[in-house]
Scaffold this motif. Structure first.
Motif, PDB file in Angstrom:
ATOM      1  N   UNK A 139       0.825  -1.220   0.000  1.00 31.62           N
ATOM      2  CA  UNK A 139       0.000   0.000   0.000  1.00 31.62           C
ATOM      3  C   UNK A 139       0.855   1.265   0.000  1.00 31.62           C
ATOM      4  N   UNK A 140       2.170   1.114  -0.184  1.00 29.16           N
ATOM      5  CA  UNK A 140       3.128   2.228  -0.293  1.00 29.16           C
ATOM      6  C   UNK A 140       3.316   2.992   1.021  1.00 29.16           C
ATOM      7  N   UNK A 141       2.760   2.490   2.109  1.00 25.85           N
ATOM      8  CA  UNK A 141       2.879   3.193   3.390  1.00 25.85           C
ATOM      9  C   UNK A 141       4.218   2.951   4.066  1.00 25.85           C
ATOM     10  N   UNK A 142       4.945   1.924   3.617  1.00 24.87           N
ATOM     11  CA  UNK A 142       6.205   1.565   4.264  1.00 24.87           C
ATOM     12  C   UNK A 142       7.427   1.907   3.413  1.00 24.87           C
ATOM     13  N   UNK A 143       7.262   2.807   2.475  1.00 23.35           N
ATOM     14  CA  UNK A 143       8.397   3.196   1.616  1.00 23.35           C
ATOM     15  C   UNK A 143       9.486   3.859   2.450  1.00 23.35           C
ATOM     16  N   UNK A 144      10.729   3.389   2.290  1.00 18.60           N
ATOM     17  CA  UNK A 144      11.848   4.024   2.981  1.00 18.60           C
ATOM     18  C   UNK A 144      13.128   3.832   2.163  1.00 18.60           C
ATOM     19  N   UNK A 145      14.202   4.424   2.639  1.00 21.03           N
ATOM     20  CA  UNK A 145      15.470   4.398   1.900  1.00 21.03           C
ATOM     21  C   UNK A 145      16.087   3.008   1.836  1.00 21.03           C
ATOM     22  N   UNK A 146      15.699   2.121   2.759  1.00 20.16           N
ATOM     23  CA  UNK A 146      16.279   0.782   2.786  1.00 20.16           C
ATOM     24  C   UNK A 146      15.596  -0.176   1.796  1.00 20.16           C
ATOM     25  N   UNK A 147      14.302   0.014   1.552  1.00 20.16           N
ATOM     26  CA  UNK A 147      13.601  -0.940   0.687  1.00 20.16           C
ATOM     27  C   UNK A 147      13.295  -0.375  -0.708  1.00 20.16           C
ATOM     28  N   UNK A 148      13.932   0.754  -1.043  1.00 19.46           N
ATOM     29  CA  UNK A 148      13.676   1.415  -2.332  1.00 19.46           C
ATOM     30  C   UNK A 148      14.967   1.627  -3.103  1.00 19.46           C
ATOM     31  N   UNK A 149      14.925   1.363  -4.385  1.00 14.97           N
ATOM     32  CA  UNK A 149      16.055   1.667  -5.265  1.00 14.97           C
ATOM     33  C   UNK A 149      15.627   2.759  -6.238  1.00 14.97           C
ATOM     34  N   UNK A 150      16.564   3.626  -6.598  1.00 16.25           N
ATOM     35  CA  UNK A 150      16.250   4.777  -7.444  1.00 16.25           C
ATOM     36  C   UNK A 150      16.866   4.622  -8.826  1.00 16.25           C
ATOM     37  N   UNK A 151      16.040   4.766  -9.826  1.00 16.67           N
ATOM     38  CA  UNK A 151      16.499   4.812 -11.220  1.00 16.67           C
ATOM     39  C   UNK A 151      17.085   6.209 -11.444  1.00 16.67           C
ATOM     40  N   UNK A 152      18.392   6.298 -11.656  1.00 20.07           N
ATOM     41  CA  UNK A 152      19.039   7.610 -11.768  1.00 20.07           C
ATOM     42  C   UNK A 152      18.785   8.281 -13.120  1.00 20.07           C
ATOM     43  N   UNK A 153      18.192   7.552 -14.083  1.00 17.59           N
ATOM     44  CA  UNK A 153      17.835   8.179 -15.354  1.00 17.59           C
ATOM     45  C   UNK A 153      19.047   8.597 -16.161  1.00 17.59           C
ATOM     46  N   UNK A 155      19.847  12.581 -17.779  1.00 22.07           N
ATOM     47  CA  UNK A 155      20.223  13.908 -17.293  1.00 22.07           C
ATOM     48  C   UNK A 155      19.126  14.520 -16.424  1.00 22.07           C
ATOM     49  N   UNK A 156      18.062  13.781 -16.163  1.00 24.41           N
ATOM     50  CA  UNK A 156      16.984  14.321 -15.344  1.00 24.41           C
ATOM     51  C   UNK A 156      17.370  14.311 -13.864  1.00 24.41           C
ATOM     52  N   UNK A 157      16.582  15.012 -13.060  1.00 26.32           N
ATOM     53  CA  UNK A 157      16.912  15.214 -11.644  1.00 26.32           C
ATOM     54  C   UNK A 157      16.230  14.183 -10.751  1.00 26.32           C
ATOM     55  N   UNK A 158      16.548  12.912 -10.969  1.00 27.01           N
ATOM     56  CA  UNK A 158      15.960  11.849 -10.144  1.00 27.01           C
ATOM     57  C   UNK A 158      16.376  11.994  -8.682  1.00 27.01           C
ATOM     58  N   UNK A 159      17.581  12.516  -8.449  1.00 26.91           N
ATOM     59  CA  UNK A 159      18.043  12.722  -7.072  1.00 26.91           C
ATOM     60  C   UNK A 159      17.201  13.789  -6.375  1.00 26.91           C
ATOM     61  N   UNK A 160      16.740  14.777  -7.149  1.00 24.41           N
ATOM     62  CA  UNK A 160      15.864  15.800  -6.583  1.00 24.41           C
ATOM     63  C   UNK A 160      14.508  15.185  -6.228  1.00 24.41           C
ATOM     64  N   UNK A 161      13.988  14.321  -7.106  1.00 29.82           N
ATOM     65  CA  UNK A 161      12.718  13.633  -6.828  1.00 29.82           C
ATOM     66  C   UNK A 161      12.847  12.795  -5.567  1.00 29.82           C
ATOM     67  N   UNK A 162      13.999  12.125  -5.413  1.00 27.61           N
ATOM     68  CA  UNK A 162      14.240  11.315  -4.219  1.00 27.61           C
ATOM     69  C   UNK A 162      14.272  12.183  -2.970  1.00 27.61           C
ATOM     70  N   UNK A 168      16.482  10.338  -0.142  1.00 24.47           N
ATOM     71  CA  UNK A 168      17.794  10.787  -0.605  1.00 24.47           C
ATOM     72  C   UNK A 168      18.929   9.832  -0.249  1.00 24.47           C
ATOM     73  N   UNK A 169      18.710   8.943   0.737  1.00 20.22           N
ATOM     74  CA  UNK A 169      19.759   8.000   1.133  1.00 20.22           C
ATOM     75  C   UNK A 169      19.558   6.610   0.527  1.00 20.22           C
ATOM     76  N   UNK A 170      18.604   6.467  -0.360  1.00 20.36           N
ATOM     77  CA  UNK A 170      18.347   5.169  -0.984  1.00 20.36           C
ATOM     78  C   UNK A 170      19.419   4.834  -2.008  1.00 20.36           C
ATOM     79  N   UNK A 171      19.571   3.555  -2.282  1.00 17.62           N
ATOM     80  CA  UNK A 171      20.543   3.107  -3.279  1.00 17.62           C
ATOM     81  C   UNK A 171      20.101   3.557  -4.672  1.00 17.62           C
ATOM     82  N   UNK A 172      21.074   3.872  -5.508  1.00 17.28           N
ATOM     83  CA  UNK A 172      20.780   4.298  -6.877  1.00 17.28           C
ATOM     84  C   UNK A 172      21.398   3.322  -7.886  1.00 17.28           C
ATOM     85  N   UNK A 173      20.818   3.278  -9.064  1.00 15.10           N
ATOM     86  CA  UNK A 173      21.349   2.421 -10.121  1.00 15.10           C
ATOM     87  C   UNK A 173      20.894   2.950 -11.467  1.00 15.10           C
TER      88      UNK A 173
END
Length: 307
Positions: A139-153, A155-162, A168-173
């Motif tokens: 239900x997306x209520x438990x989203x956190x930096x430990x269980x989420x990975x970020x698509x860095x894209x 040239x877009x600002x995916x880090x800003x979205x994070x 902001x402390x989630x793993x990126x790839x």
């Protein structure tokens, strides 16, 4: 009695083929020359397409080429669509090579002094960020930096979205790697874009999405960059045609605000009022400030630099 000779037949066939070539080739050349002459009487515009973020599906360059071909059929103007990276575009601009039109992502810097249109820039389609999970009960209520990975894209600002999402402390790839890590169960959530929706759809797996409404910079803009009267008039007319075809953004898996295009997962991504967005081109100084705010995780500063 007549005897069939393969050799004689081959000679006769070769003679007929040569005669056919000598007759048809000049006709083909004349036809091609007519097309060249007809083309030379048209005004020629150059349009650069810069992909500074992942689209949904297909190619924005191909989409623009198709529209340009349609435009040529009704106007005395040919539009040459060229795909360039933002870096290649900047190099060309610095060398004095400037096109008549540029299509580019919001946040691209170094273009602000090139605009000659009645309106400096107009958005002709957009993407958006979303959080994706493969767990049907999530239900997306438990989203956190430990269980989420970020698509860095790209040239877009995916880090800003994070940063806006508190991730902001989630793993990126990189895009494909991030997608595979979610598929392989290493993470519960993926912070990605509309492109990831189409990746999962191609994979034919069940997934759920939650649109990110806090921030967006995935806007594809177009600007007239010529001050020549004839070229400018045709360029403005093409922009008008591009915007009038906004419903066709569905062909490239993107959106256009104010228009409903989807009845699937993408529907949740449409017509969002974002808390903060970067939808315009920026100066080099502003771009550096934005990147600095993202690096230092200065959310207050970042908000002041966006709309």
């Amino acid at each position: 009695m007549f005897k069939f000779s393969k050799r004689k037949f081959s000679v006769i066939a070769a003679f007929i083929l040569c005669a056919f070539v000598f007759i048809t080739v000049p006709l083909t050349i004349i036809k091609d020359n007519d097309e060249v002459n007809a083309q030379s009487n048209k005004t020629v515009l150059n349009l650069w397409q810069i992909d500074s973020f992942e689209g949904g599906k297909g190619s924005r360059t191909s989409y623009l080429k198709t529209l340009a071909d349609e435009f040529t059929k009704t106007e005395n103007c040919f539009i040459n669509v060229i795909s360039l990276s933002s870096e290649a575009a900047k190099i060309n601009i610095n060398e004095g090579n400037v096109p008549d039109l540029i299509s580019y992502g919001a946040g691209v810097d170094g273009l602000e002094n090139l605009f000659y249109g009645k309106i400096p820039y107009q958005t002709w389609c957009r993407g958006g960020y979303c959080i994706i999970t493969l767990e049907e009960t999530a239900d997306f209520s438990d989203i956190n930096a430990e269980n989420t990975i970020i698509n860095v894209g790209t040239e877009n600002l995916s880090a800003a979205a994070a940063l806006f999402c508190g991730l902001e402390n989630a793993e990126t790839a990189k895009p494909t790697e991030a997608y595979l890590k979610l598929i392989n169960g290493k993470f519960k959530y993926l912070l990605g874009t509309q492109r990831d929706i189409f990746r999962f759809r191609t994979r034919e797996v069940q997934f759920k999405i939650k649109a990110v409404t806090e921030f967006n910079d995935l806007y594809q803009n177009i600007s007239v960059t010529t001050n020549k009267s004839i070229n400018s008039a045709f360029a403005e007319k093409f922009v008008k045609k591009l915007l009038s075809n906004s419903k066709n953004s569905v062909q490239i898996g993107l959106m256009f605000d104010g228009v409903n295009l989807y009845d699937d997962e993408m529907k949740e991504m449409e017509n969002i009022v974002f808390n903060c967005k970067l939808s315009a081109p920026v100066s080099n100084n502003t771009k550096n400030e934005i990147l600095s705010a993202v690096r230092t995780k200065d959310l207050k500063k970042l908000k002041s630099l966006c709309i």
